[in-house]
Motif scaffolding. Structure first.
Motif, PDB file in Angstrom:
ATOM      1  N   SER A   1       0.816  -1.220   0.000  1.00 23.48           N
ATOM      2  CA  SER A   1       0.000   0.000   0.000  1.00 23.48           C
ATOM      3  C   SER A   1       0.850   1.270   0.000  1.00 23.48           C
ATOM      4  O   SER A   1       0.355   2.340  -0.347  1.00 23.48           O
ATOM      5  CB  SER A   1      -0.963   0.001   1.191  1.00 23.48           C
ATOM      6  OG  SER A   1      -0.246  -0.047   2.408  1.00 23.48           O
ATOM      7  N   ASP A   2       2.122   1.164   0.339  1.00 28.45           N
ATOM      8  CA  ASP A   2       3.009   2.332   0.307  1.00 28.45           C
ATOM      9  C   ASP A   2       3.282   2.834  -1.114  1.00 28.45           C
ATOM     10  O   ASP A   2       3.799   3.937  -1.293  1.00 28.45           O
ATOM     11  CB  ASP A   2       4.351   2.025   0.985  1.00 28.45           C
ATOM     12  CG  ASP A   2       4.215   1.801   2.483  1.00 28.45           C
ATOM     13  OD1 ASP A   2       3.197   2.229   3.067  1.00 28.45           O
ATOM     14  OD2 ASP A   2       5.118   1.181   3.071  1.00 28.45           O
ATOM     15  N   ILE A   3       2.890   2.045  -2.117  1.00 26.22           N
ATOM     16  CA  ILE A   3       3.115   2.438  -3.497  1.00 26.22           C
ATOM     17  C   ILE A   3       2.405   3.748  -3.820  1.00 26.22           C
ATOM     18  O   ILE A   3       2.830   4.526  -4.668  1.00 26.22           O
ATOM     19  CB  ILE A   3       2.708   1.309  -4.476  1.00 26.22           C
ATOM     20  CG1 ILE A   3       3.274   1.554  -5.864  1.00 26.22           C
ATOM     21  CG2 ILE A   3       1.199   1.172  -4.530  1.00 26.22           C
ATOM     22  CD1 ILE A   3       4.750   1.421  -5.953  1.00 26.22           C
ATOM     23  N   LYS A   4       1.321   4.027  -3.115  1.00 27.51           N
ATOM     24  CA  LYS A   4       0.559   5.261  -3.328  1.00 27.51           C
ATOM     25  C   LYS A   4       1.420   6.506  -3.071  1.00 27.51           C
ATOM     26  O   LYS A   4       1.169   7.554  -3.649  1.00 27.51           O
ATOM     27  CB  LYS A   4      -0.670   5.283  -2.420  1.00 27.51           C
ATOM     28  CG  LYS A   4      -1.654   4.183  -2.721  1.00 27.51           C
ATOM     29  CD  LYS A   4      -2.752   4.181  -1.677  1.00 27.51           C
ATOM     30  CE  LYS A   4      -3.610   2.936  -1.796  1.00 27.51           C
ATOM     31  NZ  LYS A   4      -4.563   2.845  -0.703  1.00 27.51           N
ATOM     32  N   GLU A   5       2.407   6.383  -2.210  1.00 29.30           N
ATOM     33  CA  GLU A   5       3.289   7.501  -1.889  1.00 29.30           C
ATOM     34  C   GLU A   5       4.349   7.725  -2.956  1.00 29.30           C
ATOM     35  O   GLU A   5       4.948   8.788  -3.027  1.00 29.30           O
ATOM     36  CB  GLU A   5       3.978   7.252  -0.549  1.00 29.30           C
ATOM     37  CG  GLU A   5       3.031   7.120   0.621  1.00 29.30           C
ATOM     38  CD  GLU A   5       3.748   6.679   1.883  1.00 29.30           C
ATOM     39  OE1 GLU A   5       4.995   6.741   1.938  1.00 29.30           O
ATOM     40  OE2 GLU A   5       3.046   6.279   2.828  1.00 29.30           O
ATOM     41  N   VAL A   6       4.591   6.721  -3.801  1.00 29.32           N
ATOM     42  CA  VAL A   6       5.683   6.782  -4.766  1.00 29.32           C
ATOM     43  C   VAL A   6       5.197   7.164  -6.157  1.00 29.32           C
ATOM     44  O   VAL A   6       5.854   7.923  -6.860  1.00 29.32           O
ATOM     45  CB  VAL A   6       6.409   5.415  -4.829  1.00 29.32           C
ATOM     46  CG1 VAL A   6       7.487   5.414  -5.875  1.00 29.32           C
ATOM     47  CG2 VAL A   6       6.981   5.068  -3.468  1.00 29.32           C
TER      48      VAL A   6
END
Length: 78
Positions: free
Chosen positions: A71-76
């Motif tokens: 879910s951290d992909i949203k930050e990238v």
């Protein structure tokens, strides 16, 4: 050929008809394959006991960023 060859990544891009891409991987071979295919390599290491060592290994292999969870992909990415 298998990873770390960039050929499978290039083949996938060709079949999808794209010229740029990013690739998420959880092994140094994934990152090397992505770099070799000129796509943005993003590492994912999780938060287990080996995560610090894996994060360092992914970074040494050329990961542009290393994430702990998917879910951290949203930050990238936009």
């Amino acid at each position: 050929p298998s990873k770390p060859s960039p050929d499978p990544v290039r083949l996938a891009m060709s079949r999808l008809g794209v010229e740029s891409a990013w690739m998420i991987g959880d092994t140094p071979d994934d990152i090397v394959a992505a770099r070799g295919a000129s796509v943005l390599p993003i590492g994912i290491c999780g938060d287990g006991a080996q995560s610090d060592a894996l994060r360092q290994s992914l970074g040494r292999s050329g990961a542009a960023r290393t994430l702990i969870q998917w879910s951290d992909i949203k930050e990238v990415l936009p």
